[in-house]
Design a protein around this motif. Sequence first.
Motif, PDB file in Angstrom:
ATOM      1  N   ILE A   9     -23.419   4.449 -24.358  1.00  0.00           N
ATOM      2  CA  ILE A   9     -22.579   3.316 -25.119  1.00  0.00           C
ATOM      3  C   ILE A   9     -22.825   3.126 -26.708  1.00  0.00           C
ATOM      4  N   SER A  10     -24.088   3.553 -27.029  1.00  0.00           N
ATOM      5  CA  SER A  10     -24.324   3.878 -28.329  1.00  0.00           C
ATOM      6  C   SER A  10     -25.177   4.919 -28.508  1.00  0.00           C
ATOM      7  N   PRO A  11     -25.729   5.390 -29.570  1.00  0.00           N
ATOM      8  CA  PRO A  11     -26.505   6.455 -29.853  1.00  0.00           C
ATOM      9  C   PRO A  11     -28.005   6.359 -29.045  1.00  0.00           C
ATOM     10  N   GLN A  12     -28.192   4.879 -28.937  1.00  0.00           N
ATOM     11  CA  GLN A  12     -29.486   4.469 -27.986  1.00  0.00           C
ATOM     12  C   GLN A  12     -29.545   3.981 -26.860  1.00  0.00           C
ATOM     13  N   VAL A  13     -28.385   3.811 -26.313  1.00  0.00           N
ATOM     14  CA  VAL A  13     -28.155   2.947 -25.102  1.00  0.00           C
ATOM     15  C   VAL A  13     -27.369   3.586 -24.062  1.00  0.00           C
ATOM     16  N   SER A  14     -27.589   3.911 -23.016  1.00  0.00           N
ATOM     17  CA  SER A  14     -26.992   4.437 -21.693  1.00  0.00           C
ATOM     18  C   SER A  14     -27.017   3.631 -20.638  1.00  0.00           C
ATOM     19  N   ILE A  15     -26.048   3.621 -19.764  1.00  0.00           N
ATOM     20  CA  ILE A  15     -25.813   2.701 -18.522  1.00  0.00           C
ATOM     21  C   ILE A  15     -25.461   3.984 -17.340  1.00  0.00           C
ATOM     22  N   CYS A  16     -25.728   3.544 -16.117  1.00  0.00           N
ATOM     23  CA  CYS A  16     -25.529   4.201 -14.905  1.00  0.00           C
ATOM     24  C   CYS A  16     -25.251   3.295 -13.831  1.00  0.00           C
ATOM     25  N   ILE A  17     -23.842   3.400 -13.245  1.00  0.00           N
ATOM     26  CA  ILE A  17     -23.475   2.469 -11.992  1.00  0.00           C
ATOM     27  C   ILE A  17     -23.541   3.445 -10.838  1.00  0.00           C
ATOM     28  N   TRP A  18     -24.174   3.071  -9.751  1.00  0.00           N
ATOM     29  CA  TRP A  18     -24.245   3.748  -8.646  1.00  0.00           C
ATOM     30  C   TRP A  18     -23.662   2.913  -7.328  1.00  0.00           C
ATOM     31  N   LYS A  19     -22.815   3.459  -6.614  1.00  0.00           N
ATOM     32  CA  LYS A  19     -22.073   2.985  -5.507  1.00  0.00           C
ATOM     33  C   LYS A  19     -22.925   3.575  -4.228  1.00  0.00           C
ATOM     34  N   ILE A  20     -23.191   2.662  -3.243  1.00  0.00           N
ATOM     35  CA  ILE A  20     -24.106   2.905  -2.409  1.00  0.00           C
ATOM     36  C   ILE A  20     -23.276   3.468  -1.133  1.00  0.00           C
ATOM     37  N   ASP A  21     -23.503   4.582  -0.615  1.00  0.00           N
ATOM     38  CA  ASP A  21     -22.947   5.228   0.692  1.00  0.00           C
ATOM     39  C   ASP A  21     -23.987   5.889   1.380  1.00  0.00           C
ATOM     40  N   GLU A  22     -25.464   5.932   0.937  1.00  0.00           N
ATOM     41  CA  GLU A  22     -26.666   6.464   1.684  1.00  0.00           C
ATOM     42  C   GLU A  22     -27.225   5.433   2.480  1.00  0.00           C
ATOM     43  N   THR A  23     -28.317   5.867   3.356  1.00  0.00           N
ATOM     44  CA  THR A  23     -28.885   5.122   4.214  1.00  0.00           C
ATOM     45  C   THR A  23     -30.133   4.630   3.358  1.00  0.00           C
ATOM     46  N   GLU A  24     -30.930   3.781   3.828  1.00  0.00           N
ATOM     47  CA  GLU A  24     -31.962   3.236   3.123  1.00  0.00           C
ATOM     48  C   GLU A  24     -33.255   4.521   2.871  1.00  0.00           C
ATOM     49  N   GLU A  25     -33.197   5.288   4.022  1.00  0.00           N
ATOM     50  CA  GLU A  25     -34.121   6.188   4.007  1.00  0.00           C
ATOM     51  C   GLU A  25     -33.994   7.237   2.994  1.00  0.00           C
ATOM     52  N   ALA A  26     -32.328   7.473   2.723  1.00  0.00           N
ATOM     53  CA  ALA A  26     -32.069   8.465   1.787  1.00  0.00           C
ATOM     54  C   ALA A  26     -32.076   8.069   0.391  1.00  0.00           C
ATOM     55  N   LEU A  27     -32.049   6.733   0.127  1.00  0.00           N
ATOM     56  CA  LEU A  27     -32.003   6.262  -1.220  1.00  0.00           C
ATOM     57  C   LEU A  27     -33.917   6.522  -1.542  1.00  0.00           C
ATOM     58  N   LEU A  28     -34.641   6.109  -0.368  1.00  0.00           N
ATOM     59  CA  LEU A  28     -36.193   6.003  -0.945  1.00  0.00           C
ATOM     60  C   LEU A  28     -36.298   7.717  -1.088  1.00  0.00           C
ATOM     61  N   ALA A  29     -35.853   8.414  -0.453  1.00  0.00           N
ATOM     62  CA  ALA A  29     -36.284  10.021  -0.726  1.00  0.00           C
ATOM     63  C   ALA A  29     -36.206  10.312  -1.857  1.00  0.00           C
ATOM     64  N   PHE A  30     -34.931   9.900  -2.766  1.00  0.00           N
ATOM     65  CA  PHE A  30     -34.755  10.230  -4.200  1.00  0.00           C
ATOM     66  C   PHE A  30     -35.698   9.589  -5.117  1.00  0.00           C
ATOM     67  N   LEU A  31     -36.773   8.678  -4.771  1.00  0.00           N
ATOM     68  CA  LEU A  31     -37.493   7.867  -5.474  1.00  0.00           C
ATOM     69  C   LEU A  31     -39.047   8.617  -5.360  1.00  0.00           C
ATOM     70  N   GLU A  32     -39.719   8.395  -6.368  1.00  0.00           N
ATOM     71  CA  GLU A  32     -41.246   8.237  -6.026  1.00  0.00           C
ATOM     72  C   GLU A  32     -42.047   7.124  -6.623  1.00  0.00           C
ATOM     73  N   LEU A  33     -41.694   5.950  -5.373  1.00  0.00           N
ATOM     74  CA  LEU A  33     -42.296   4.726  -5.840  1.00  0.00           C
ATOM     75  C   LEU A  33     -43.791   4.851  -5.769  1.00  0.00           C
ATOM     76  N   ASN A  34     -44.652   4.054  -6.696  1.00  0.00           N
ATOM     77  CA  ASN A  34     -45.992   4.063  -6.361  1.00  0.00           C
ATOM     78  C   ASN A  34     -46.393   2.832  -5.728  1.00  0.00           C
ATOM     79  N   GLU A  35     -47.466   2.659  -5.472  1.00  0.00           N
ATOM     80  CA  GLU A  35     -47.899   1.564  -4.431  1.00  0.00           C
ATOM     81  C   GLU A  35     -47.430  -0.143  -4.727  1.00  0.00           C
ATOM     82  N   THR A  36     -47.439  -0.258  -6.125  1.00  0.00           N
ATOM     83  CA  THR A  36     -47.007  -1.459  -6.767  1.00  0.00           C
ATOM     84  C   THR A  36     -45.593  -1.525  -6.400  1.00  0.00           C
TER      85      THR A  36
END
Length: 206
Positions: A9-36
């Motif tokens: 939306i500017s040279p420095q700024v970007s946005i992303c909108i995500w519509k949920i149709d996955e399960t919790e397990e599928a959404l977690l699988a896309f990420l690599e969360l650390n312990e915190t």
Amino acid sequence: MPIIQEQPISPQVSICIWKIDETEEALLAFLELNETEFADFDRVKVASKRLEWLAARNALKQLLNPFGQFWLEKDQFGKPHLTDPCIGVSMSHANGFGAAAINHQGPIGIDIEIERPQIQRISRKFLNENETWAGTDTSKLTQVWGGKEALYKLHGRTQLIFADQLVIEEPSLKHITSGQIIEQNKTETFSLYFDYQSPLHICCAF
């Protein structure tokens, strides 16, 4: 991958909108969360909110993928930051959607809202005297509320009184306006981007 909007939306700024149709397990699988981060997620107990938390985090990952792996930490005010502070980040979620924004040159705030008739009843609690342009129109009142939430997230330091310390100018046809944060004798002005992707009002402050 149900991304309904990803754009700069500017040279420095970007946005992303995500519509949920996955399960919790599928959404977690896309990420690599650390312990915190996983401990933060595990404190969310309501199933729908867990999905929205993950969707917002996946939207952020989508924006940051070109820059490699990232992790988030919260400051003393609860505002999320990257462990590498070069990029400002913000997230939001509502009613089956997650959203994220990044700024390469400073702080940022994003908010997504769905229109609710109740906003007319509570508008006197957050409208400033300079926001008469919103009137009693539900759509415009939602824009004001979303704009103030985005500014509040950008600010991220202390409590702000929405009606007194946050002011939203009327959006133009080009989706860009400005907003002010008023603190004591200091007023800061930021850009505000507004968009509507049914059923979401999207606002980004930067």
